[in-house]
Scaffold this active site. Sequence first.
Site, PDB file in Angstrom:
ATOM      1  N   THR A 123      -1.544  -4.944  -6.302  1.00  0.00           N
ATOM      2  CA  THR A 123      -1.389  -6.317  -5.844  1.00  0.00           C
ATOM      3  C   THR A 123      -1.438  -7.242  -7.055  1.00  0.00           C
ATOM      4  O   THR A 123      -2.279  -7.102  -7.933  1.00  0.00           O
ATOM      5  CB  THR A 123      -2.522  -6.689  -4.866  1.00  0.00           C
ATOM      6  N   LEU A 250       4.864   0.681   5.300  1.00  0.00           N
ATOM      7  CA  LEU A 250       4.008  -0.493   5.466  1.00  0.00           C
ATOM      8  C   LEU A 250       3.595  -0.663   6.921  1.00  0.00           C
ATOM      9  O   LEU A 250       2.440  -0.980   7.220  1.00  0.00           O
ATOM     10  CB  LEU A 250       4.739  -1.758   4.984  1.00  0.00           C
ATOM     11  N   PHE A 255      -0.365  -0.612  11.320  1.00  0.00           N
ATOM     12  CA  PHE A 255      -0.746  -0.231  12.681  1.00  0.00           C
ATOM     13  C   PHE A 255      -2.082   0.511  12.686  1.00  0.00           C
ATOM     14  O   PHE A 255      -2.930   0.291  13.559  1.00  0.00           O
ATOM     15  CB  PHE A 255       0.342   0.647  13.315  1.00  0.00           C
ATOM     16  N   CYS A 305      -4.579   1.945   0.356  1.00  0.00           N
ATOM     17  CA  CYS A 305      -3.348   1.536   1.030  1.00  0.00           C
ATOM     18  C   CYS A 305      -3.491   0.391   2.027  1.00  0.00           C
ATOM     19  O   CYS A 305      -2.707  -0.557   1.999  1.00  0.00           O
ATOM     20  CB  CYS A 305      -2.725   2.733   1.751  1.00  0.00           C
TER      21      CYS A 305
END
Length: 513
Positions: A123, A250, A255, A305
């Site tokens: 990030t 992603l 989810f 993740c």
Amino acid sequence: MQNHLNDEFVFRYKLVGSVEYIKSGKDQLILSKMVKICCIGAGYVGGPTMAVIALKCPNIQVAVVDISTARINAWNSDTLPIYEPGLDEVVKKCRGKNLSFSTDVEKHVAESDIVFVSVNTPTKTQGLGAGKAADLTYWESAARMIADVAKSNKIVVEKSTVPVKTAEAIEKILTHNSKGINFSILSNPEFLAEGTAISDLLNPDRVLIGGRETPEGKKAIEALRDVYAHWVPVDRILCTNLWSAELSKLAANAFLAQRISSVNAMSALCEATGADVSQVAHAVGKDTRIGPKFLNASVGFGGSCFQKDILNLVYICECNGLPEVATYWKQVIKVNDYQKTRFVNQIVSSMFNTVSGKKIAVLGFAFKKDTGDTRETPAIDVCKGLIGDKAKLSIYDPQVNQDQIQRDLSMKKFDWDHPVHLQPMSPTSVKDVSVVWDAYTATKDAHGICILTEWDEFKNLDYQKIFNDMQKPAFVFDGRNVVDAEKLRKIGFIVYSIGKPLDDWLKDMPAVA
């Protein structure tokens, strides 16, 4: 070219470089020339994935390359750089045969027919999209290097988790630096769960391969599909367009994280009402439309993740003019942060509203059992919260060493996801934190115990012995619901379990903010 082989119709065709395949009527792949695969990045994804490919495809030469000499040396030693059940056996069986680990990145990339890229996509910590967008610096560098050293046509495979449309950017870099060489870009995201990575690779739910819907793209997809088809049933190999494959990774992580935040949100309500989150989750999971997986309440999700991919998803939604969708996914992370804060507040309020100067034993630092991975582990935020209230921590985890724990508690957010040589130098020890290698040492003379990783050994500790050696009243704060709370209460502990009816002691304490 067509001919007959064992009375079966076959045809020959070239897919990558000069590699020629013979495909039989039984969909059996026969290689007329040795295929060479190279993976750039010897981390949690690249190492295990390539090891299993080497195991299942003895006719394929597999090289794992990395610029980190220390990491490659570890892969070539008896002590691998990562802990994963079953990995050691697979590596030792193939290493020196058709599996190699090397720092000679350019040589192996130049010689390979298929190049997997499994580099960091951290990030961004500054600039446009800081705190949300993925930093593709390392991916771009890898693509430029591939274009620079390639002397034959290659399939380039995205193995890292990347934003949607990354393949388009990579294609532009390779195309504009191609020197007449053809590159086919594929997306082949990993769906491994740490702790079960080898079994996930050997028996995957699905293998996803995305590519361009052109003749060349379809041939590239088929070439990679045929590698996996050595051991994965063809009906589990899903072939899509590039953008669907990139987004599917992603979406899958979003989810899964959403389910964890959902049950954790329910755990707070269960504590407030006297319901038991385990019973609620069991009842909900019996609905076949929902299912039981990822419904275990905890102190929060971690790993490399979930948070990173959701932040990336949020940024992509914002960039595409979908603020409502972005806000929806942001809330998954907000609930996760809330759960960690709520846990710390519960500890402090239960222990007379202060932990200053008190020894707190922290059992477990990895983000889940059966791994030594501490990236985004909830333990970091919990420990920092307790340190902020001046607690003295004694930490034990069977797979995480002292240096790693001290680094994690010293680093700024997202620093962990950059290569080690770009991370801050190893800091001095964090004040009031000690790391021990035995649960009984950690808990001796402690006022309270925090269980932050669901290691099996924590279920079977001699809690009577631990109770006898602790300060009284003795507290257990179970962030993973691994202990028998009633058994511990009979010993004399005051027990807080996530989402379970509150101990009478805790009901009388000040409300948690």
